[in-house]
Design a protein around this motif. Structure first.
Motif, PDB file in Angstrom:
ATOM      1  N   GLY A 146      82.279  40.736  20.023  1.00 37.80           N
ATOM      2  CA  GLY A 146      82.030  41.111  18.640  1.00 37.80           C
ATOM      3  C   GLY A 146      80.567  41.231  18.302  1.00 37.80           C
ATOM      4  O   GLY A 146      79.679  40.949  19.100  1.00 37.80           O
ATOM      5  N   ASN A 147      80.320  41.677  17.061  1.00 40.23           N
ATOM      6  CA  ASN A 147      78.953  41.864  16.585  1.00 40.23           C
ATOM      7  C   ASN A 147      78.513  40.754  15.645  1.00 40.23           C
ATOM      8  O   ASN A 147      77.348  40.658  15.309  1.00 40.23           O
ATOM      9  CB  ASN A 147      78.835  43.209  15.854  1.00 40.23           C
ATOM     10  N   GLY A 148      79.425  39.917  15.189  1.00 40.60           N
ATOM     11  CA  GLY A 148      79.117  38.893  14.204  1.00 40.60           C
ATOM     12  C   GLY A 148      78.616  37.590  14.803  1.00 40.60           C
ATOM     13  O   GLY A 148      79.020  36.534  14.387  1.00 40.60           O
ATOM     14  N   VAL A 149      77.744  37.661  15.790  1.00 33.68           N
ATOM     15  CA  VAL A 149      77.251  36.458  16.454  1.00 33.68           C
ATOM     16  C   VAL A 149      75.909  36.047  15.855  1.00 33.68           C
ATOM     17  O   VAL A 149      75.018  36.866  15.693  1.00 33.68           O
ATOM     18  CB  VAL A 149      77.096  36.701  17.971  1.00 33.68           C
ATOM     19  N   VAL A 150      75.770  34.764  15.528  1.00 37.66           N
ATOM     20  CA  VAL A 150      74.506  34.242  15.018  1.00 37.66           C
ATOM     21  C   VAL A 150      73.640  33.860  16.209  1.00 37.66           C
ATOM     22  O   VAL A 150      74.034  33.056  17.037  1.00 37.66           O
ATOM     23  CB  VAL A 150      74.736  33.007  14.123  1.00 37.66           C
ATOM     24  N   VAL A 151      72.462  34.459  16.304  1.00 37.98           N
ATOM     25  CA  VAL A 151      71.571  34.191  17.427  1.00 37.98           C
ATOM     26  C   VAL A 151      70.788  32.920  17.146  1.00 37.98           C
ATOM     27  O   VAL A 151      70.225  32.753  16.073  1.00 37.98           O
ATOM     28  CB  VAL A 151      70.597  35.371  17.658  1.00 37.98           C
ATOM     29  N   GLN A 152      70.783  32.015  18.134  1.00 37.60           N
ATOM     30  CA  GLN A 152      70.003  30.793  18.009  1.00 37.60           C
ATOM     31  C   GLN A 152      68.623  31.064  18.585  1.00 37.60           C
ATOM     32  O   GLN A 152      68.483  31.327  19.769  1.00 37.60           O
ATOM     33  CB  GLN A 152      70.660  29.648  18.770  1.00 37.60           C
ATOM     34  N   SER A 153      67.599  31.004  17.746  1.00 40.83           N
ATOM     35  CA  SER A 153      66.255  31.293  18.219  1.00 40.83           C
ATOM     36  C   SER A 153      65.636  30.101  18.923  1.00 40.83           C
ATOM     37  O   SER A 153      64.687  30.247  19.675  1.00 40.83           O
ATOM     38  CB  SER A 153      65.369  31.726  17.050  1.00 40.83           C
ATOM     39  N   ALA A 178      79.902  17.641  20.352  1.00 50.51           N
ATOM     40  CA  ALA A 178      78.649  18.380  20.538  1.00 50.51           C
ATOM     41  C   ALA A 178      78.937  19.853  20.801  1.00 50.51           C
ATOM     42  O   ALA A 178      80.012  20.211  21.288  1.00 50.51           O
ATOM     43  CB  ALA A 178      77.877  17.793  21.716  1.00 50.51           C
ATOM     44  N   PRO A 179      77.993  20.735  20.479  1.00 44.13           N
ATOM     45  CA  PRO A 179      78.188  22.151  20.784  1.00 44.13           C
ATOM     46  C   PRO A 179      78.327  22.360  22.285  1.00 44.13           C
ATOM     47  O   PRO A 179      77.625  21.727  23.065  1.00 44.13           O
ATOM     48  CB  PRO A 179      76.907  22.811  20.278  1.00 44.13           C
ATOM     49  N   LYS A 180      79.231  23.236  22.670  1.00 43.12           N
ATOM     50  CA  LYS A 180      79.466  23.468  24.096  1.00 43.12           C
ATOM     51  C   LYS A 180      78.672  24.657  24.616  1.00 43.12           C
ATOM     52  O   LYS A 180      78.417  24.749  25.810  1.00 43.12           O
ATOM     53  CB  LYS A 180      80.945  23.662  24.326  1.00 43.12           C
ATOM     54  N   TYR A 181      78.291  25.569  23.741  1.00 39.85           N
ATOM     55  CA  TYR A 181      77.552  26.756  24.143  1.00 39.85           C
ATOM     56  C   TYR A 181      76.392  26.998  23.188  1.00 39.85           C
ATOM     57  O   TYR A 181      76.465  26.684  22.018  1.00 39.85           O
ATOM     58  CB  TYR A 181      78.473  27.992  24.154  1.00 39.85           C
ATOM     59  N   PHE A 182      75.321  27.573  23.729  1.00 38.28           N
ATOM     60  CA  PHE A 182      74.158  27.961  22.944  1.00 38.28           C
ATOM     61  C   PHE A 182      73.883  29.426  23.242  1.00 38.28           C
ATOM     62  O   PHE A 182      74.179  29.915  24.316  1.00 38.28           O
ATOM     63  CB  PHE A 182      72.937  27.115  23.320  1.00 38.28           C
ATOM     64  N   GLY A 183      73.287  30.121  22.286  1.00 39.00           N
ATOM     65  CA  GLY A 183      72.942  31.510  22.568  1.00 39.00           C
ATOM     66  C   GLY A 183      73.477  32.438  21.512  1.00 39.00           C
ATOM     67  O   GLY A 183      73.829  32.012  20.435  1.00 39.00           O
ATOM     68  N   PRO A 184      73.542  33.704  21.799  1.00 33.93           N
ATOM     69  CA  PRO A 184      73.393  34.375  23.102  1.00 33.93           C
ATOM     70  C   PRO A 184      71.927  34.565  23.494  1.00 33.93           C
ATOM     71  O   PRO A 184      71.054  34.649  22.635  1.00 33.93           O
ATOM     72  CB  PRO A 184      74.051  35.728  22.877  1.00 33.93           C
ATOM     73  N   TYR A 185      71.680  34.617  24.802  1.00 34.33           N
ATOM     74  CA  TYR A 185      70.347  34.851  25.350  1.00 34.33           C
ATOM     75  C   TYR A 185      70.406  36.007  26.337  1.00 34.33           C
ATOM     76  O   TYR A 185      71.421  36.228  26.996  1.00 34.33           O
ATOM     77  CB  TYR A 185      69.813  33.593  26.040  1.00 34.33           C
ATOM     78  N   GLN A 186      69.320  36.728  26.438  1.00 35.83           N
ATOM     79  CA  GLN A 186      69.228  37.906  27.297  1.00 35.83           C
ATOM     80  C   GLN A 186      69.045  37.478  28.762  1.00 35.83           C
ATOM     81  O   GLN A 186      68.264  36.591  29.054  1.00 35.83           O
ATOM     82  CB  GLN A 186      68.038  38.768  26.859  1.00 35.83           C
ATOM     83  N   ILE A 187      69.761  38.132  29.679  1.00 32.30           N
ATOM     84  CA  ILE A 187      69.561  37.918  31.116  1.00 32.30           C
ATOM     85  C   ILE A 187      68.350  38.740  31.534  1.00 32.30           C
ATOM     86  O   ILE A 187      68.281  39.939  31.276  1.00 32.30           O
ATOM     87  CB  ILE A 187      70.809  38.339  31.922  1.00 32.30           C
ATOM     88  N   THR A 188      67.373  38.081  32.190  1.00 33.72           N
ATOM     89  CA  THR A 188      66.145  38.779  32.576  1.00 33.72           C
ATOM     90  C   THR A 188      66.083  39.099  34.058  1.00 33.72           C
ATOM     91  O   THR A 188      65.412  40.047  34.447  1.00 33.72           O
ATOM     92  CB  THR A 188      64.900  37.940  32.216  1.00 33.72           C
ATOM     93  N   GLN A 189      66.793  38.323  34.895  1.00 35.04           N
ATOM     94  CA  GLN A 189      66.670  38.535  36.334  1.00 35.04           C
ATOM     95  C   GLN A 189      67.870  37.950  37.053  1.00 35.04           C
ATOM     96  O   GLN A 189      68.382  36.910  36.676  1.00 35.04           O
ATOM     97  CB  GLN A 189      65.388  37.836  36.819  1.00 35.04           C
ATOM     98  N   LYS A 190      68.318  38.644  38.118  1.00 35.70           N
ATOM     99  CA  LYS A 190      69.346  38.101  38.991  1.00 35.70           C
ATOM    100  C   LYS A 190      68.635  37.345  40.103  1.00 35.70           C
ATOM    101  O   LYS A 190      67.860  37.914  40.857  1.00 35.70           O
ATOM    102  CB  LYS A 190      70.217  39.221  39.560  1.00 35.70           C
ATOM    103  N   VAL A 191      68.884  36.036  40.193  1.00 37.25           N
ATOM    104  CA  VAL A 191      68.167  35.187  41.139  1.00 37.25           C
ATOM    105  C   VAL A 191      68.902  35.094  42.467  1.00 37.25           C
ATOM    106  O   VAL A 191      68.292  35.031  43.528  1.00 37.25           O
ATOM    107  CB  VAL A 191      67.954  33.778  40.544  1.00 37.25           C
ATOM    108  N   GLY A 192      70.208  35.072  42.449  1.00 35.17           N
ATOM    109  CA  GLY A 192      71.031  34.983  43.651  1.00 35.17           C
ATOM    110  C   GLY A 192      72.356  35.661  43.387  1.00 35.17           C
ATOM    111  O   GLY A 192      72.540  36.327  42.371  1.00 35.17           O
ATOM    112  N   PRO A 193      73.318  35.500  44.295  1.00 38.31           N
ATOM    113  CA  PRO A 193      74.608  36.169  44.095  1.00 38.31           C
ATOM    114  C   PRO A 193      75.369  35.678  42.866  1.00 38.31           C
ATOM    115  O   PRO A 193      76.148  36.420  42.282  1.00 38.31           O
ATOM    116  CB  PRO A 193      75.384  35.881  45.374  1.00 38.31           C
ATOM    117  N   VAL A 194      75.156  34.420  42.450  1.00 43.64           N
ATOM    118  CA  VAL A 194      75.860  33.878  41.281  1.00 43.64           C
ATOM    119  C   VAL A 194      74.915  33.180  40.309  1.00 43.64           C
ATOM    120  O   VAL A 194      75.355  32.425  39.454  1.00 43.64           O
ATOM    121  CB  VAL A 194      76.982  32.899  41.706  1.00 43.64           C
TER     122      VAL A 194
END
Length: 105
Positions: free
Chosen positions: A51-58, A10-26
């Protein structure tokens, strides 16, 4: 997210996605598409974007009521005949729905 029985395929990572908010220290909140997945993740689960060659998963993959991924085969990309225990077996390379060909298993 829970994966099917063959979790190593199975895929281990999805994304990339934008960080919108820092909720806690980690912990950070991500701008995810609408789904049942909670948008807050620990920073230890992130992978650095290189790199720049990343396919964004919508879209995130579909999950059933039990949390299992609902993937369906789209195409067979390659076939290979192998010999195991003196018997011929066919191995196939499958492209899955909502996935790019590089993630075929």
């Amino acid at each position: 997210m829970a994966f099917h029985k063959k979790a190593k395929l199975a895929p281990k990572y999805f994304g990339p996605y934008q960080i919108t908010q820092k909720v806690g220290p980690v912990a950070y909140k991500l701008d995810l598409p609408p789904s049942k997945i909670h948008p807050v993740f620990l920073v230890a689960l992130f992978k650095k974007k290189l790199g720049n060659g990343v396919v964004v998963q919508s879209e995130l993959p579909f999950t059933g009521e039990d949390g299992q991924l609902q993937l369906e085969p789209v195409a067979i990309l390659d076939r290979k005949l192998v010999n195991r225990n003196n018997r011929a077996h066919t191995l196939v390379l499958v492209q899955w729905s909502k996935s790019i060909p590089e993630n075929a298993t």
